[in-house]
Motif scaffolding. Structure first.
Motif, PDB file in Angstrom:
ATOM      1  N   ARG A  52      42.283  37.867  56.417  1.00  0.00           N
ATOM      2  CA  ARG A  52      42.289  37.892  54.950  1.00  0.00           C
ATOM      3  C   ARG A  52      43.373  38.870  54.501  1.00  0.00           C
ATOM      4  O   ARG A  52      43.877  39.665  55.300  1.00  0.00           O
ATOM      5  CB  ARG A  52      40.939  38.348  54.396  1.00  0.00           C
ATOM      6  CG  ARG A  52      40.592  39.720  54.897  1.00  0.00           C
ATOM      7  CD  ARG A  52      39.326  40.292  54.335  1.00  0.00           C
ATOM      8  NE  ARG A  52      39.141  41.601  54.967  1.00  0.00           N
ATOM      9  CZ  ARG A  52      38.332  42.532  54.534  1.00  0.00           C
ATOM     10  NH1 ARG A  52      37.575  42.310  53.486  1.00  0.00           N
ATOM     11  NH2 ARG A  52      38.242  43.688  55.151  1.00  0.00           N
ATOM     12  N   GLY A  65      48.122  42.239  41.257  1.00  0.00           N
ATOM     13  CA  GLY A  65      47.357  41.869  42.454  1.00  0.00           C
ATOM     14  C   GLY A  65      46.320  40.805  42.149  1.00  0.00           C
ATOM     15  O   GLY A  65      46.113  39.874  42.940  1.00  0.00           O
ATOM     16  N   LEU A  66      45.673  40.916  41.009  1.00  0.00           N
ATOM     17  CA  LEU A  66      44.673  39.907  40.624  1.00  0.00           C
ATOM     18  C   LEU A  66      45.327  38.536  40.407  1.00  0.00           C
ATOM     19  O   LEU A  66      44.768  37.513  40.798  1.00  0.00           O
ATOM     20  CB  LEU A  66      43.945  40.322  39.343  1.00  0.00           C
ATOM     21  CG  LEU A  66      42.884  41.413  39.445  1.00  0.00           C
ATOM     22  CD1 LEU A  66      42.293  41.668  38.076  1.00  0.00           C
ATOM     23  CD2 LEU A  66      41.784  41.044  40.425  1.00  0.00           C
ATOM     24  N   GLU A  69      45.969  37.068  43.726  1.00  0.00           N
ATOM     25  CA  GLU A  69      44.763  36.517  44.371  1.00  0.00           C
ATOM     26  C   GLU A  69      44.646  35.020  44.069  1.00  0.00           C
ATOM     27  O   GLU A  69      44.386  34.206  44.961  1.00  0.00           O
ATOM     28  CB  GLU A  69      43.520  37.244  43.865  1.00  0.00           C
ATOM     29  CG  GLU A  69      42.222  36.669  44.417  1.00  0.00           C
ATOM     30  CD  GLU A  69      40.978  37.441  44.001  1.00  0.00           C
ATOM     31  OE1 GLU A  69      41.029  38.161  42.972  1.00  0.00           O
ATOM     32  OE2 GLU A  69      39.972  37.337  44.704  1.00  0.00           O
ATOM     33  N   TYR A  70      44.878  34.669  42.809  1.00  0.00           N
ATOM     34  CA  TYR A  70      44.805  33.247  42.436  1.00  0.00           C
ATOM     35  C   TYR A  70      45.892  32.448  43.151  1.00  0.00           C
ATOM     36  O   TYR A  70      45.654  31.356  43.655  1.00  0.00           O
ATOM     37  CB  TYR A  70      44.946  33.084  40.913  1.00  0.00           C
ATOM     38  CG  TYR A  70      43.702  33.486  40.155  1.00  0.00           C
ATOM     39  CD1 TYR A  70      43.459  34.819  39.840  1.00  0.00           C
ATOM     40  CD2 TYR A  70      42.756  32.546  39.783  1.00  0.00           C
ATOM     41  CE1 TYR A  70      42.308  35.197  39.163  1.00  0.00           C
ATOM     42  CE2 TYR A  70      41.599  32.912  39.102  1.00  0.00           C
ATOM     43  CZ  TYR A  70      41.382  34.242  38.789  1.00  0.00           C
ATOM     44  OH  TYR A  70      40.247  34.614  38.124  1.00  0.00           O
ATOM     45  N   GLU A  73      45.352  32.295  47.132  1.00  0.00           N
ATOM     46  CA  GLU A  73      44.214  31.447  47.520  1.00  0.00           C
ATOM     47  C   GLU A  73      44.506  29.993  47.186  1.00  0.00           C
ATOM     48  O   GLU A  73      44.236  29.097  47.976  1.00  0.00           O
ATOM     49  CB  GLU A  73      42.919  31.943  46.860  1.00  0.00           C
ATOM     50  CG  GLU A  73      42.514  33.303  47.399  1.00  0.00           C
ATOM     51  CD  GLU A  73      41.026  33.611  47.284  1.00  0.00           C
ATOM     52  OE1 GLU A  73      40.318  32.931  46.524  1.00  0.00           O
ATOM     53  OE2 GLU A  73      40.585  34.556  47.980  1.00  0.00           O
ATOM     54  N   VAL A  80      41.618  36.338  49.724  1.00  0.00           N
ATOM     55  CA  VAL A  80      42.219  37.574  49.200  1.00  0.00           C
ATOM     56  C   VAL A  80      41.151  38.411  48.510  1.00  0.00           C
ATOM     57  O   VAL A  80      40.297  37.884  47.800  1.00  0.00           O
ATOM     58  CB  VAL A  80      43.335  37.252  48.174  1.00  0.00           C
ATOM     59  CG1 VAL A  80      43.925  38.526  47.578  1.00  0.00           C
ATOM     60  CG2 VAL A  80      44.442  36.415  48.804  1.00  0.00           C
ATOM     61  N   GLU A  81      41.220  39.714  48.753  1.00  0.00           N
ATOM     62  CA  GLU A  81      40.395  40.636  47.979  1.00  0.00           C
ATOM     63  C   GLU A  81      41.322  41.622  47.299  1.00  0.00           C
ATOM     64  O   GLU A  81      42.284  42.083  47.913  1.00  0.00           O
ATOM     65  CB  GLU A  81      39.434  41.381  48.896  1.00  0.00           C
ATOM     66  CG  GLU A  81      38.228  40.542  49.227  1.00  0.00           C
ATOM     67  CD  GLU A  81      37.416  41.127  50.353  1.00  0.00           C
ATOM     68  OE1 GLU A  81      37.246  42.356  50.377  1.00  0.00           O
ATOM     69  OE2 GLU A  81      37.002  40.344  51.208  1.00  0.00           O
ATOM     70  N   VAL A  82      41.029  41.925  46.056  1.00  0.00           N
ATOM     71  CA  VAL A  82      41.875  42.860  45.313  1.00  0.00           C
ATOM     72  C   VAL A  82      41.047  44.093  45.004  1.00  0.00           C
ATOM     73  O   VAL A  82      39.933  43.987  44.486  1.00  0.00           O
ATOM     74  CB  VAL A  82      42.394  42.234  44.006  1.00  0.00           C
ATOM     75  CG1 VAL A  82      43.428  43.146  43.350  1.00  0.00           C
ATOM     76  CG2 VAL A  82      42.995  40.867  44.266  1.00  0.00           C
TER      77      VAL A  82
END
Ligand code: M6R
Length: 366
Positions: A52, A65-66, A69-70, A73, A80-82
């Protein structure tokens, strides 16, 4: 030094078309249908074998970063983890050797982000940096990285750093998607084409400046403001709210539009301005119904819409148009009017736009 602009922030907002193209130049070749980024190519195995991706950052960089994530993925199908760097470093996180940590930082000097990198490295993870300042502490501490080529950002409120961070992260996601085969060649090509059109479209979006100034004048005395968006544009809503808070000192909150009915809708009355990102593609109809819910409670809607939109125009108190693009690239355009709105409100309120109270350009203490 401000290039004819009243403030660095305004100059930097207007530098975005160039900053974005500087960021993809030399990395994106539409003719050859490739993306090449040395830091990614050299470590392709690490990325392809990643269990991941963990993204760590603070503030506006965390919002980038958010968005990433979109994109990661959606396009590259990598989980992904933010994380806020400050939370990540102190919560005994589970980090595996096959985790890839991406640290995002304009300054490359943010203390919490740097500490999160050191922690991940000590656990054996591969650490990749997305920084703007060349040779910064984070750029040196990471195993590999990709610079945003935004040029110096002087205004404390981050603007061009944000859009260039998203540009770098989009390039990475596309490169990995191609390598993994999670995107077909026509979609890939379409993305390259659209990405190359972004600078022109940002320029187009900047032309709403005078119209945004009028809206700013109407709402500058509001004590509160809400920002709503969904999907790729949920982080843009958070970023819009942060911009307004930092420089105008108006209390603002960003929310995923559908979360409204789980609490914040109680705040809505005829005095509450609500900025809604309602561009075409990506949950448009759902956002339209969120707007209807707000209108029936008399909230004041400022809609960020796609050029030529008619549905939101009818419902909203004001609309600000942006050119059409792919949903995955829409944060790059939708951010622009939000930057201008907070800028004009802060100027009208007589605030120190470039150096807001209590804030430092880089936070080198935790
Ligand atoms: O230099 P960095 O990107 O690591 O900085 C992170 C935050 O301190 C920064 O984005 C801050 O939130 C800005 N003032 C936002 O405009």
């Amino acid at each position: 030094e401000k290039g004819g602009f009243d403030h660095f922030m305004l100059k930097e907002i207007h530098e975005q078309p160039k900053a974005i193209s500087d960021t993809y130049r030399g990395r994106l070749s539409r003719d050859k249908a490739i993306i090449k980024m040395a830091g990614v190519e050299d470590n392709m195995k690490k990325f392809l074998n990643a269990n991941r991706i963990i993204i760590v950052a603070c503030g506006t960089s965390w919002h980038a970063g958010l968005v990433a994530e979109y994109i990661f993925e959606d396009l590259a199908r990598i989980p992904v983890e933010v994380e806020y760097a400050s939370e990540f470093r102190y919560r005994n996180p589970v980090i595996r050797e096959d985790d890839v940590l991406i640290a995002i930082s304009q300054s490359g000097e943010t203390a919490d982000t740097l500490a999160a990198i050191k922690l991940a490295k000590s656990k054996g993870a591969f650490v990749f940096g997305v920084c703007n300042v060349v040779g910064s502490s984070i750029a040196r501490e990471t195993d590999a990285g990709a610079y945003t080529h935004a040029g110096p950002e002087i205004g404390v409120a981050s603007t061009k750093a944000f859009t260039t961070q998203i540009t770098v992260l989009t390039l990475m996601a596309l490169r990995l998607a191609r390598a993994k085969g999670t995107i077909n060649s026509s979609d890939f090509h379409r993305h390259l084409l659209e990405l190359e059109m972004i600078p022109k479209k940002v320029e187009e979006a900047l032309k709403s400046d005078a119209h945004i100034r009028i809206i700013a004048d109407i709402y500058k005395d509001a004590p509160n403001c809400l920002y709503l968006g969904r999907g790729y544009n949920f982080p843009v809503a958070l970023e819009g709210a942060l911009k307004l808070k930092e420089i105008s000192y108006i209390h603002a909150e960003g929310y995923p539009a559908a979360e409204m009915k789980h609490g914040p809708i109680a705040l809505i009355d005829e005095n509450m301005p609500i900025v809604v990102i309602a561009t075409k593609k990506g949950h448009y109809e759902k956002v339209v119904s969120n707007i209807q819910e707000i209108k029936s409670r008399k909230g004041k809607i400022i809609g960020i819409v796609t050029e030529g939109d008619t549905q939101v125009r009818e419902l909203a108190d004001h609309i600000i148009e942006v050119p059409e693009t792919l949903e995955s690239l829409s944060p790059l355009l939708n951010t622009i009017p939000l930057q201008l709105l907070s800028y004009h409100i802060a100027v009208m309120l007589g605030k120190n736009v470039d150096q807001p109270r209590n804030l430092a350009k880089s936070v080198t203490v935790e």
